[in-house]
Design an enzyme around this catalytic site. Structure first.
Site, PDB file in Angstrom:
ATOM      1  N   LYS A 286       0.722  -1.236  -0.073  1.00  0.00           N
ATOM      2  CA  LYS A 286       0.018  -0.107   0.177  1.00  0.00           C
ATOM      3  C   LYS A 286       1.071   1.314  -0.134  1.00  0.00           C
ATOM      4  CE  LYS A 286      -4.254   1.362   2.087  1.00  0.00           C
ATOM      5  NZ  LYS A 286      -5.531   0.998   2.435  1.00  0.00           N
ATOM      6  N   GLU A 375     -20.026  -4.848   8.776  1.00  0.00           N
ATOM      7  CA  GLU A 375     -21.147  -4.273   9.492  1.00  0.00           C
ATOM      8  C   GLU A 375     -22.060  -5.061  10.042  1.00  0.00           C
ATOM      9  OE1 GLU A 375     -19.866  -3.399   6.596  1.00  0.00           O
ATOM     10  OE2 GLU A 375     -18.784  -1.761   6.790  1.00  0.00           O
ATOM     11  N   ARG A 403     -25.760  -1.782   5.351  1.00  0.00           N
ATOM     12  CA  ARG A 403     -25.390  -3.239   5.052  1.00  0.00           C
ATOM     13  C   ARG A 403     -26.089  -4.245   6.234  1.00  0.00           C
ATOM     14  NH1 ARG A 403     -20.464  -4.599   2.018  1.00  0.00           N
ATOM     15  NH2 ARG A 403     -21.360  -3.773   0.019  1.00  0.00           N
TER      16      ARG A 403
HETATM   17  C1  LIG Z   1     -18.906  -1.626   3.357  1.00  0.00           C
HETATM   18  C2  LIG Z   1     -18.027  -0.981   3.489  1.00  0.00           C
HETATM   19  N1  LIG Z   1     -17.357  -0.547   4.727  1.00  0.00           N
HETATM   20  C3  LIG Z   1     -16.139   0.089   5.100  1.00  0.00           C
HETATM   21  C4  LIG Z   1     -15.763   0.955   3.876  1.00  0.00           C
HETATM   22  C5  LIG Z   1     -14.602   1.906   4.096  1.00  0.00           C
HETATM   23  N2  LIG Z   1     -13.296   1.398   3.582  1.00  0.00           N
HETATM   24  C6  LIG Z   1     -13.031   1.869   2.584  1.00  0.00           C
HETATM   25  S1  LIG Z   1     -11.655   1.106   1.867  1.00  0.00           S
HETATM   26  C7  LIG Z   1     -11.354   0.377   3.161  1.00  0.00           C
HETATM   27  C8  LIG Z   1     -10.475  -0.813   3.322  1.00  0.00           C
HETATM   28  C9  LIG Z   1     -10.395  -1.663   2.299  1.00  0.00           C
HETATM   29  O1  LIG Z   1      -9.294  -2.623   2.244  1.00  0.00           O
HETATM   30  P1  LIG Z   1      -8.640  -3.152   1.311  1.00  0.00           P
HETATM   31  O2  LIG Z   1      -9.739  -3.938   0.528  1.00  0.00           O
HETATM   32  O3  LIG Z   1      -7.422  -4.397   1.812  1.00  0.00           O
HETATM   33  O4  LIG Z   1      -8.019  -2.361   0.351  1.00  0.00           O
HETATM   34  P2  LIG Z   1      -6.769  -1.431   0.601  1.00  0.00           P
HETATM   35  O5  LIG Z   1      -7.342   0.059   1.313  1.00  0.00           O
HETATM   36  O6  LIG Z   1      -5.699  -1.972   1.575  1.00  0.00           O
HETATM   37  O7  LIG Z   1      -5.945  -1.256  -0.857  1.00  0.00           O
HETATM   38  C10 LIG Z   1     -12.597   0.513   4.054  1.00  0.00           C
HETATM   39  C11 LIG Z   1     -12.737  -0.216   5.353  1.00  0.00           C
HETATM   40  C12 LIG Z   1     -16.264   0.745   2.609  1.00  0.00           C
HETATM   41  N3  LIG Z   1     -16.004   1.294   1.485  1.00  0.00           N
HETATM   42  N4  LIG Z   1     -17.391  -0.198   2.518  1.00  0.00           N
END
Ligand SMILES: Cc1ncc(C[n+]2csc(CCOP(=O)(O)OP(=O)(O)O)c2C)c(N)n1
Length: 632
Positions: A286, A375, A403
């Site tokens: 990242k 969630e 959700r």
């Molecule tokens: C249902 C939902 N909950 C929370 C989020 C907030 N959110 C956006 S990106 C993220 C992290 C995602 O992690 P990952 O899929 O590993 O991608 P990375 O950011 O590490 O590239 C979160 C929790 C979201 N977009 N959707």
């Protein structure tokens, strides 16, 4: 664009395909510089997008998008995809009002096969496309989902995997594993991925893969052969017996280095010729390529403005902000309450720092739970704790709470369990746009029996509502917006217990009454004070609790004022306006009622100010609307 050699000629995947394999690394570097350059002045999701550049380039180089379908999970990592697919020029307007969305969006581009923003939808949606291809007799189309290790923790992703592994569909799931969600990824799955990528067996396995790929170049082995060999290694390795994805019916490949674009092209070419459900495990970093972002991955998830050369963030306020954010008030207050009451628990589905529960995590690590991007689970987990007399504060952003609707109804409200929902990011949130606005919570919670729904006017209110909720044995929702409150004197104030279902009068009037809920009441009050100068006497009432609603106060208002205006930072349908309208019908009031709220359409991205203006929710718009209502 002068420093860019290749990028100015890339307006579509077709242009990308004209490049030689050995030019791809340079292109990736140019895209990286381009994203850094733009995102440094026009903030967005930096870290994830820097980590997925090689993935985007390799996918579009090999696959025939948009005929082949490509879905990015969440979509916050898809900036390179946007740039390659004809949106380079528009990228300066990323996330801006009337600009392009920060997430893939079907109406924006034919290359965005599915609209995203919320996590864990990619596998289900791509499987739907793959099955529809089967039904249409299209056997040649490829279907690719790119999903992060964080998003893989969402239940929906597992539902998709379970279905896909047994379906006879042609899909490739690319697991983009950087070990991070916004914070460090959590849970057993995360440990499992770490085991896959760090064990010595894996490292020797990875060595074998790369040796094979380099041999291929020299000897010209067909890719299919390479892949077969690769599978043989997988099958013969420690992964065979324990591989989660293999057990679910996927053919598992990897882990491979997700920044080696040339090797990925070769792997994708190989995978393209294999039918069925496949999962390719890519390991990425990242923030790749920007030192500061690699070092502080949570901070650089969405860092705001930064210096593109040094990577240093420009907008961190080193002086304490004059007005504190509601998030900070929540974080400090829950600690204060938890100090006095050991039953208090903090729960977040993967938004630890975003909602400020990180403050509690430092002070009470055993009583603070980041449950992953989950969630539904967060709500039912809270319900479970509540059955044992604990008092969970379950903090979820309004739009993500959507959700968990059945969990709220079936697992919490139906059993009248004492779960306190702190609903963050309620109302219009700004640049994240339509997927993230907290528009509907008032409407969707109001129809649930047993729910108490409150919204603070200011920081003190938030504290007092949290305090009040501790002693009320019922589901209790407190919704508040992203950002600053109104005053600075909330710290160390003694708590006040509120009477449930009682609103307050902020200002008496004669000519017209405004009833508001939450922070927007401050704007309503300002409007009323301004109109006082024109000798228009507006009464302003903060209903405080949407449910149970203060019927005494409503009777009083409706008996006194001919015209009533409700104002809420929520949908015009089903919230405060709806509640007052129903009340009037029930009690046969014939007053004129005007409802001000978020209109019944999806609102795109922009600054909060721009969006409030568009929706008629800023000071000027409310002033002019009230003036107009008064005159007409
Ligand atoms: C249902 C939902 N909950 C929370 C989020 C907030 N959110 C956006 S990106 C993220 C992290 C995602 O992690 P990952 O899929 O590993 O991608 P990375 O950011 O590490 O590239 C979160 C929790 C979201 N977009 N959707």
């Amino acid at each position: 664009m002068s420093q860019y050699e290749l990028l100015p000629n890339i307006d579509s995947p077709a242009d990308l395909k004209k490049l030689k394999l050995n030019q791809l690394e340079l292109l990736c570097e140019e895209i990286r510089d381009f994203i850094i350059e733009h995102t440094s002045v026009n903030p967005g999701h930096l870290g994830s997008s820097l980590g997925a550049i090689e993935l985007a380039v390799a996918i579009h180089y090999v696959f025939d998008t948009p005929n082949d379908k490509l879905v990015w999970d969440v979509g916050h990592q898809a900036y390179a995809h946007k740039i390659i697919t004809g949106r380079r020029e528009q990228f300066a307007q990323n996330r801006k009002y009337k600009g392009i969305s920060g997430f893939p969006k079907m109406s924006e581009s034919q290359y965005d096969a599915f609209g995203v923003g919320h996590s864990s939808t990619s596998i289900s949606s791509i499987l739907g496309m793959a099955m529809s291809a089967v039904l249409s007799g299209n056997t040649s189309r490829n279907h690719i989902a790119v999903i992060g290790d964080g998003s893989m923790t969402g239940g929906l992703a597992f539902e998709g995997l379970n279905n896909a592994g047994s379906a006879k569909a042609n899909i490739l799931v690319i697991l983009n594993d950087n070990g991070m969600a916004i914070e460090e990824n959590v849970g057993a799955l995360n440990s499992y991925f770490t085991k896959l990528t760090t064990s010595s067996t894996y490292n020797s396995f990875r060595g074998k893969i790369w040796r094979m790929f380099s041999r291929k170049d020299e000897r010209g082995y067909p890719i299919r052969y390479i892949i077969k060999k690769l599978q043989a290694i997988v099958k013969g390795s420690f992964l065979k017996s324990s591989n989660l994805f293999e057990s679910l019916g996927f053919r598992y490949f990897g882990p491979i280095n997700g920044h080696d674009v040339v090797s990925m092209v070769k792997v994708f070419k190989g995978l393209k010729s294999i039918q069925g459900a496949k999962l390719l495990h890519c390991v990425t970093i990242k923030g790749k390529g920007l030192q500061e972002a690699e070092k502080s991955q949570t901070l650089y998830h969405a860092p705001g403005k930064f210096d593109k050369e040094t990577g240093k963030i420009l907008e961190i306020a080193f002086e304490p902000a004059k007005v504190e954010k509601y998030q900070k008030v929540f974080g400090e207050t829950i600690c204060e309450l938890a100090e006095k009451n050991e039953k208090i628990i903090g729960i977040t589905p993967a938004m630890l720092s975003g909602c400020s529960l990180d403050i509690m995590a430092k002070k009470f690590p055993n009583r603070t739970f980041d449950v992953g991007i989950a969630e539904q689970h967060a709500v039912t987990f809270s319900a479970g704790m509540a059955t044992d007399g604990f008092i969970p504060f379950c903090n979820i952003y309004s739009s993500f709470l959507q959700r968990a609707y059945d969990q709220i109804i079936h697992d919490v409200a139906l059993q009248n369990l004492h779960v306190i929902f702190c609903i963050d990011r309620a109302g219009l949130v700004g640049e994240d746009g339509a997927t993230h606005h907290g528009t509907y919570d008032l409407a969707f919670l109001r129809c649930i029996p047993n729910m108490i729904i409150a919204a603070p006017l200011n920081e003190l209110d938030l504290r007092n509502m949290m305090f009040t909720a501790i002693n009320i044995k019922a589901p209790f929702a407190i919704r508040y917006p992203r950002g600053e409150g109104v005053r600075n004197n909330w710290q160390n104030q003694t708590f006040e217990k509120y009477e449930i279902g009682k609103g307050i009068c902020l200002k008496e009037g004669d000519d017209l009454a405004i009833i508001s809920i939450g922070h927007i009441g401050n704007t309503a009050l300002k409007v009323a004070q301004t109109l006082e100068n024109e000798n228009i006497k507006i009464g302003v009432y903060d209903i405080r609790f949407l449910k149970p609603i203060d019927s005494d106060l409503l009777h009083k208002i409706l008996s006194k004022y001919k015209t009533v205006v409700t104002i809420e930072n929520g949908s015009v349908i089903g919230g405060l306006g709806g509640a007052v309208s129903e009340f009037m019908t029930t009690h046969n009031y014939k007053n004129r009622l005007e409802i001000i709220g978020i209109p019944d359409r999806f609102i795109e991205q922009g600054t909060v100010e721009e969006l409030h203006e568009e929706c008629g929710l800023n000071f000027e718009e409310i002033l002019s609307r009230i003036f107009h209502i008064f005159r007409s």
